[in-house]
Motif scaffolding. Structure first.
Motif, short mmCIF file in Angstrom:
data_model
loop_
_atom_site.label_atom_id
_atom_site.label_comp_id
_atom_site.label_asym_id
_atom_site.label_seq_id
_atom_site.Cartn_x
_atom_site.Cartn_y
_atom_site.Cartn_z
N UNK A 106 0.83 -1.20 0.00
CA UNK A 106 0.00 0.00 0.00
C UNK A 106 0.86 1.25 0.00
N UNK A 107 0.39 2.26 -0.74
CA UNK A 107 1.09 3.53 -0.82
C UNK A 107 0.42 4.60 0.02
N UNK A 108 -0.53 5.33 -0.59
CA UNK A 108 -1.14 6.48 0.08
C UNK A 108 -2.32 6.15 0.97
N UNK A 109 -2.93 4.97 0.79
CA UNK A 109 -4.15 4.71 1.54
C UNK A 109 -4.02 3.45 2.38
N UNK A 137 7.28 5.31 -2.65
CA UNK A 137 7.77 5.86 -3.93
C UNK A 137 7.39 5.02 -5.15
N UNK A 138 6.90 3.80 -4.92
CA UNK A 138 6.71 2.88 -6.04
C UNK A 138 5.24 2.47 -6.26
N UNK A 139 4.40 2.59 -5.24
CA UNK A 139 3.00 2.20 -5.33
C UNK A 139 2.15 3.37 -4.88
N UNK A 140 1.28 3.88 -5.77
CA UNK A 140 0.52 5.07 -5.39
C UNK A 140 -0.56 4.74 -4.37
N UNK A 141 -1.41 3.77 -4.69
CA UNK A 141 -2.52 3.42 -3.79
C UNK A 141 -2.32 2.01 -3.22
N UNK A 142 -2.49 0.99 -4.06
CA UNK A 142 -2.22 -0.37 -3.65
C UNK A 142 -1.85 -1.19 -4.87
N UNK A 143 -1.04 -2.22 -4.66
CA UNK A 143 -0.59 -3.06 -5.76
C UNK A 143 0.70 -3.77 -5.38
N UNK A 144 1.18 -4.68 -6.21
CA UNK A 144 2.41 -5.41 -5.89
C UNK A 144 3.64 -4.53 -6.05
N UNK A 145 4.71 -4.93 -5.39
CA UNK A 145 5.99 -4.26 -5.50
C UNK A 145 7.03 -5.31 -5.92
#
Length: 365
Positions: free
Chosen positions: A215-218, A235-243
């Motif tokens: 998770x990034x911002x949320x 720095x790599x994921x804005x909201x949610x997703x894999x890294x």
């Protein structure tokens, strides 16, 4: 006798007047001015069912005529089972479908003749022009948002639901308690002036063999930032997703959180929540530390790997989970906090059921 009778009649009239819904302009979390008859008598609820009940009390569900069932029964079946055992009438509330699965039915909502539709921000955005259909039919749509995990939206959403349910005083107390808790955590951390621990969080629904969402911002990302962590995914994921797994290794997190639920299709997924034994949660959590390269991460070397309950995020109840994050990040500052017990105390104070299980765990437990 006449005075007593008159007083009784006046009292009865006041009760009836208070029970009758009256138009009120509500500003939702998107800044939209929405006129709603409150307290709302026929509510279609898209998300945040527990929050709606906690803030409005159980009687608020006497007026819920439609529910996005998957967001409760589908995503948190153990919670749904607990509540329906206590209140079987929940099973009779019509299902209006789910936005993410593209099964949300505007026709079904219209057929229920609601006085208001309450949606999460992400649902409102997902429905797009379908919201116009509801509003064109004279049905007000009010947007609330606990997913953003910001203090402002948590407080605002709580006050909005308090107005919708006619429980303003209850909502104001709940919002103030939440604000005080978060402010205490942040002020304590700021005063200490300690370095921010590099932190990684992942939804462990896919097990150790496959990296799932971070998770990034949320959600957990926002909560980690609010609790004083340096979220390596930001720095790599804005909201949610894999890294990229290599990025996790390169970032060398000092603290790791793995979120989970009570059930998963994956046999080695993170398991935590209602009805889950602590020993089983620890075993599942420890399984993630066997990933390639993780044995050399500071978080694993120092056994600062924690399991957290996915159901305790994006809700007014997540104040206790914020405490847990802060305590895991800064154990020297919050040794006296008992976050998991505080989570259950919220249920005791505001809800008609109390879950049993494991809701926060460390690999050393």
């Amino acid at each position: 006798m006449k005075k007593k009778l008159f007083a009784a009649l006046v009292g009865a009239l006041c009760y009836v007047m208070n029970a009758v819904a009256a138009p009120q302009v509500i500003e939702d979390v998107l800044g939209r001015q929405v006129t709603v008859d409150v307290p709302a008598k026929r509510v279609v609820l898209g998300f945040y069912a527990e929050d709606y009940m906690a803030i409005g009390s159980e009687k608020a569900f006497d007026h819920v005529v439609g529910l996005s069932l998957d967001t409760w029964k589908g995503w948190r079946p153990a919670s749904w089972s607990l509540y329906t055992q206590h209140r079987p009438s929940l099973k009779q509330i019509p299902d209006v479908g789910e936005v993410e699965a593209q099964t949300f039915s505007i026709e079904k909502v219209l057929s229920l003749n609601p006085s208001v539709v309450v949606l999460a921000d992400w649902q409102f955005k997902g429905l797009g022009a379908d919201v116009d259909v509801l509003e064109s039919a004279g049905i007000p749509v009010v947007v609330v948002d606990y997913n953003a995990q910001t203090l402002a939206r948590h407080v605002n959403s709580t006050l909005i639901i308090g107005t919708l349910t006619g429980e303003d005083a209850r909502a104001q107390k709940m919002a103030k308690d939440y604000e005080n808790s978060i402010t205490y955590l942040q002020n304590t951390i700021a005063k200490a002036g300690l370095p921010k621990p590099r932190t990684y969080v992942e939804f462990g629904n896919k097990g150790p063999n496959e990296y799932s969402f971070t998770y990034g911002k949320n959600m957990w990302g926002a909560m980690i930032s609010a609790a004083g962590g340096d979220n390596i995914a930001a720095p790599f994921v804005e909201w949610w997703g894999p890294i990229n797994p290599e990025q996790v290794l390169a970032s060398r997190p000092e603290v790791i959180f793995i979120a989970g639920t009570e059930s998963s299709k994956q046999p080695d997924a993170m398991l935590i929540g209602q009805g889950i034994d602590r020993k089983e949660s620890v075993e599942r959590l420890t399984g993630f530390t066997t990933r390639s390269g993780w044995d050399s991460l500071p978080a694993v070397e120092n056994k600062r790997v924690f399991g957290i309950y996915q159901g305790a995020s994006r809700t007014i109840m997540d104040g206790s989970m914020m405490q847990y994050l802060a305590k895991a990040l800064y154990p020297q500052l919050f040794a006296d906090l008992k976050p998991e017990q505080n989570y259950l105390n919220f249920y005791k104070q505001y809800l008609p059921v109390i879950p049993q299980g494991t809701f926060a765990v460390q690999m050393t437990d």
